[in-house]
Scaffold this active site. Structure first.
Site, PDB file in Angstrom:
ATOM      1  N   ASP A  68       7.748 -11.204   6.058  1.00 16.66           N
ATOM      2  CA  ASP A  68       7.592 -11.610   7.742  1.00 16.66           C
ATOM      3  C   ASP A  68       7.252 -13.231   7.858  1.00 16.66           C
ATOM      4  OD1 ASP A  68       7.470  -8.927   8.442  1.00 16.66           O
ATOM      5  OD2 ASP A  68       5.451  -8.946   7.483  1.00 16.66           O
ATOM      6  N   HIS A 119       1.830  -5.349   9.172  1.00 12.03           N
ATOM      7  CA  HIS A 119       3.114  -5.315   8.810  1.00 12.03           C
ATOM      8  C   HIS A 119       3.932  -4.072   9.741  1.00 12.03           C
ATOM      9  CE1 HIS A 119       7.218  -5.709   6.952  1.00 12.03           C
ATOM     10  NE2 HIS A 119       7.267  -4.699   6.630  1.00 12.03           N
TER      11      HIS A 119
HETATM   12  P1  NAD Z   1      13.183   3.750  -1.692  1.00 11.46           P
HETATM   13  O1  NAD Z   1      13.077   4.939  -0.850  1.00 11.46           O
HETATM   14  O2  NAD Z   1      14.773   3.139  -2.220  1.00 11.46           O
HETATM   15  O3  NAD Z   1      12.254   3.868  -2.946  1.00 11.46           O
HETATM   16  C1  NAD Z   1      11.131   4.532  -2.994  1.00 11.46           C
HETATM   17  C2  NAD Z   1      11.033   5.028  -4.401  1.00 11.46           C
HETATM   18  O4  NAD Z   1       9.391   5.481  -4.248  1.00 11.46           O
HETATM   19  C3  NAD Z   1      11.652   6.201  -4.673  1.00 11.46           C
HETATM   20  O5  NAD Z   1      12.175   6.031  -6.199  1.00 11.46           O
HETATM   21  C4  NAD Z   1      10.504   7.439  -4.849  1.00 11.46           C
HETATM   22  O6  NAD Z   1      10.875   8.279  -5.827  1.00 11.46           O
HETATM   23  C5  NAD Z   1       9.402   6.534  -5.171  1.00 11.46           C
HETATM   24  N1  NAD Z   1       8.148   7.191  -4.972  1.00 11.46           N
HETATM   25  C6  NAD Z   1       7.804   8.015  -3.946  1.00 11.46           C
HETATM   26  N2  NAD Z   1       6.354   8.287  -4.110  1.00 11.46           N
HETATM   27  C7  NAD Z   1       5.989   8.022  -5.087  1.00 11.46           C
HETATM   28  C8  NAD Z   1       4.671   8.034  -5.972  1.00 11.46           C
HETATM   29  N3  NAD Z   1       3.881   8.741  -5.741  1.00 11.46           N
HETATM   30  N4  NAD Z   1       4.705   7.322  -6.911  1.00 11.46           N
HETATM   31  C9  NAD Z   1       5.622   6.683  -7.560  1.00 11.46           C
HETATM   32  N5  NAD Z   1       6.865   6.462  -6.849  1.00 11.46           N
HETATM   33  C10 NAD Z   1       7.264   6.952  -5.846  1.00 11.46           C
HETATM   34  O7  NAD Z   1      12.367   2.624  -0.641  1.00 11.46           O
HETATM   35  P2  NAD Z   1      12.588   1.198  -0.810  1.00 11.46           P
HETATM   36  O8  NAD Z   1      13.688   0.587   0.000  1.00 11.46           O
HETATM   37  O9  NAD Z   1      12.388   0.694  -2.309  1.00 11.46           O
HETATM   38  O10 NAD Z   1      11.192   0.683  -0.131  1.00 11.46           O
HETATM   39  C11 NAD Z   1      10.042   1.243  -0.578  1.00 11.46           C
HETATM   40  C12 NAD Z   1       9.044   1.074   0.530  1.00 11.46           C
HETATM   41  O11 NAD Z   1       8.699  -0.537   0.658  1.00 11.46           O
HETATM   42  C13 NAD Z   1       9.181   1.599   1.643  1.00 11.46           C
HETATM   43  O12 NAD Z   1       7.707   2.172   2.237  1.00 11.46           O
HETATM   44  C14 NAD Z   1       9.701   0.562   2.823  1.00 11.46           C
HETATM   45  O13 NAD Z   1       9.539   0.934   3.817  1.00 11.46           O
HETATM   46  C15 NAD Z   1       8.636  -0.614   2.098  1.00 11.46           C
HETATM   47  N6  NAD Z   1       8.814  -1.937   2.589  1.00 11.46           N
HETATM   48  C16 NAD Z   1       8.091  -2.871   2.857  1.00 11.46           C
HETATM   49  C17 NAD Z   1       8.310  -4.016   3.294  1.00 11.46           C
HETATM   50  C18 NAD Z   1       7.115  -4.880   3.452  1.00 11.46           C
HETATM   51  O14 NAD Z   1       7.237  -6.111   3.826  1.00 11.46           O
HETATM   52  N7  NAD Z   1       5.785  -4.592   3.352  1.00 11.46           N
HETATM   53  C19 NAD Z   1       9.488  -4.558   3.121  1.00 11.46           C
HETATM   54  C20 NAD Z   1      10.484  -3.656   3.106  1.00 11.46           C
HETATM   55  C21 NAD Z   1      10.263  -2.376   2.632  1.00 11.46           C
HETATM   56  C1  LMR Z   2      10.876  -4.469   6.673  1.00  6.54           C
HETATM   57  O1  LMR Z   2      10.127  -4.962   7.247  1.00  6.54           O
HETATM   58  O2  LMR Z   2      12.035  -4.789   6.234  1.00  6.54           O
HETATM   59  C2  LMR Z   2      10.477  -3.111   6.432  1.00  6.54           C
HETATM   60  O3  LMR Z   2       9.148  -2.907   5.946  1.00  6.54           O
HETATM   61  C3  LMR Z   2      11.016  -2.187   7.136  1.00  6.54           C
HETATM   62  C4  LMR Z   2      10.846  -0.786   6.960  1.00  6.54           C
HETATM   63  O4  LMR Z   2      10.411   0.162   7.876  1.00  6.54           O
HETATM   64  O5  LMR Z   2      10.970  -0.289   5.960  1.00  6.54           O
END
Ligand code: NAD
Ligand code: LMR
Length: 323
Positions: free
Chosen positions: A160, A188
């Protein structure tokens, strides 16, 4: 002689973010070009085939710094003696799932991982929570790791912060690197508050350079808050490469320092700015000597207070929904 490899655990290794993050880590983007690393890849049992594919690709890059890769579905094996951990894996929202159910499903994951970190992680390990709802997941982890210093845990608000840097630099016609003292407060989530009150570009207040309060309040703040949703709508999946980049930025600054500049990190509150103790909340920090310090003593006006109260209220609601 090369030094001992740094051990980095990464959860959710088969997912989208890790498809960028792992290759950046293996390339030396966190610890630099002379520090070997070992990657500990944690994912669910049903994701192990996909993780194996990612491991094959990592091998095929012949990264000189990547000395070892461990694949596992056991959190204790993943976190044993680690120097750093990126907690990316979490349960996405599925059809018909309420936010409360999502919070509860993820709380369970972060309870288990908190207990494992408590037992086996290096005491100086830095833990960065990326998986959503990131702030509350980090609070749960801290609550389940009573022997682990809560200051060694943060959740990601850097994406962000980076998003706001680019929009501000464009509007002010300056470089992103010219901007200091930007703050992203809070959760977030769409309640986050990108605050330009103290921000400067090359020493001059950005609010004076841009001189457009309407743009700040009605365009910048809501656009940053909704940027994640806009990306999901545009690409059909949540941000991945930019999230991986922000995770490395946040961890690298935390480890190697910010050189007297501010950045934003979500860290455990000790009551500053009226943020209840124990919440993990985005605040301004400076990093030095492998540690962060919260920038304290800022005067907040009525607008800032009302934005901060709103995001705190949401964090309190997430905490209460789980109790
Ligand atoms: P994704 O669905 O592509 O991958 C998630 C992975 O986590 C999968 O491989 C799944 O099997 C694994 N997983 C689920 N439970 C698990 C556990 N208990 N232990 C280990 N692995 C486990 O998702 P992504 O696009 O890689 O995003 C991951 C996370 O990050 C999501 O929650 C998304 O919302 C978040 N995210 C956060 C931010 C931020 O700024 N904080 C930004 C973007 C995404
Ligand atoms: C982002 O800020 O891009 C993600 O946290 C959005 C989401 O909900 O996975």
């Amino acid at each position: 002689m090369q030094s001992t490899p740094k051990k980095i655990a990464v959860t959710g290794a088969a997912g989208q973010i890790c498809y960028s993050l792992l290759f950046r880590l293996a390339n030396g983007d966190l610890y630099g070009k002379s520090q070997p690393i070992e990657l500990r890849l944690l994912d669910l049992p049903q994701a192990q085939d996909a993780v194996r594919g990612v491991v094959m690709e990592l091998e095929d890059c012949a990264f000189p710094l990547l000395h070892n890769i461990v694949m596992t579905d056991d959190p204790r094996q993943a976190f044993e003696g680690v120097d750093a951990a990126f907690l990316v894996g979490s349960r996405p929202r599925s059809k018909g799932m309420e936010r409360r159910d999502l919070l509860a499903a993820n709380a369970e994951i972060f309870k288990v991982q908190g207990r494992a970190i408590n037992e086996v992680a290096g005491r100086r390990a830095k833990i960065l929570v990326v998986g959503n709802p990131a702030n509350t997941n980090a609070s749960i982890l801290i609550a389940n790791a009573p022997d682990f210093n809560p200051r060694q845990v943060s959740s990601m608000i850097r994406l962000d912060h980076n998003r706001a840097l680019t929009q501000l630099a464009r509007k002010a016609a300056c470089g992103v690197g010219d901007i200091d003292k930007l703050v992203v407060w809070g959760n977030h989530s769409p309640t986050m508050f990108a605050d330009w009150t103290y921000a400067t570009a090359a020493g001059r207040p950005l609010s004076e350079t841009i001189a457009d309060d309407h743009w700040y309040k009605e365009v910048l703040i809501p656009e940053i808050a909704r940027r994640g949703t806009a990306i999901i709508e545009a690409r059909g999946a949540s941000s991945a490469a930019s999230a991986a980049n922000a995770a490395i930025d946040q961890m690298r600054d935390w480890m190697h320092g910010t050189d007297g500049r501010w950045t934003s990190m979500a860290v455990i509150s000790q009551g500053q700015y009226g943020i209840p103790e124990g919440l993990v909340c985005g605040v301004p920090v400076m990093c030095e000597d492998d540690d962060y310090s919260v920038v304290e003593g800022l005067d907040l006006d009525g607008f800032q207070k009302s934005k901060l109260d709103k995001t705190i209220e949401e964090l309190v609601g997430e905490r209460d929904a789980l109790s």
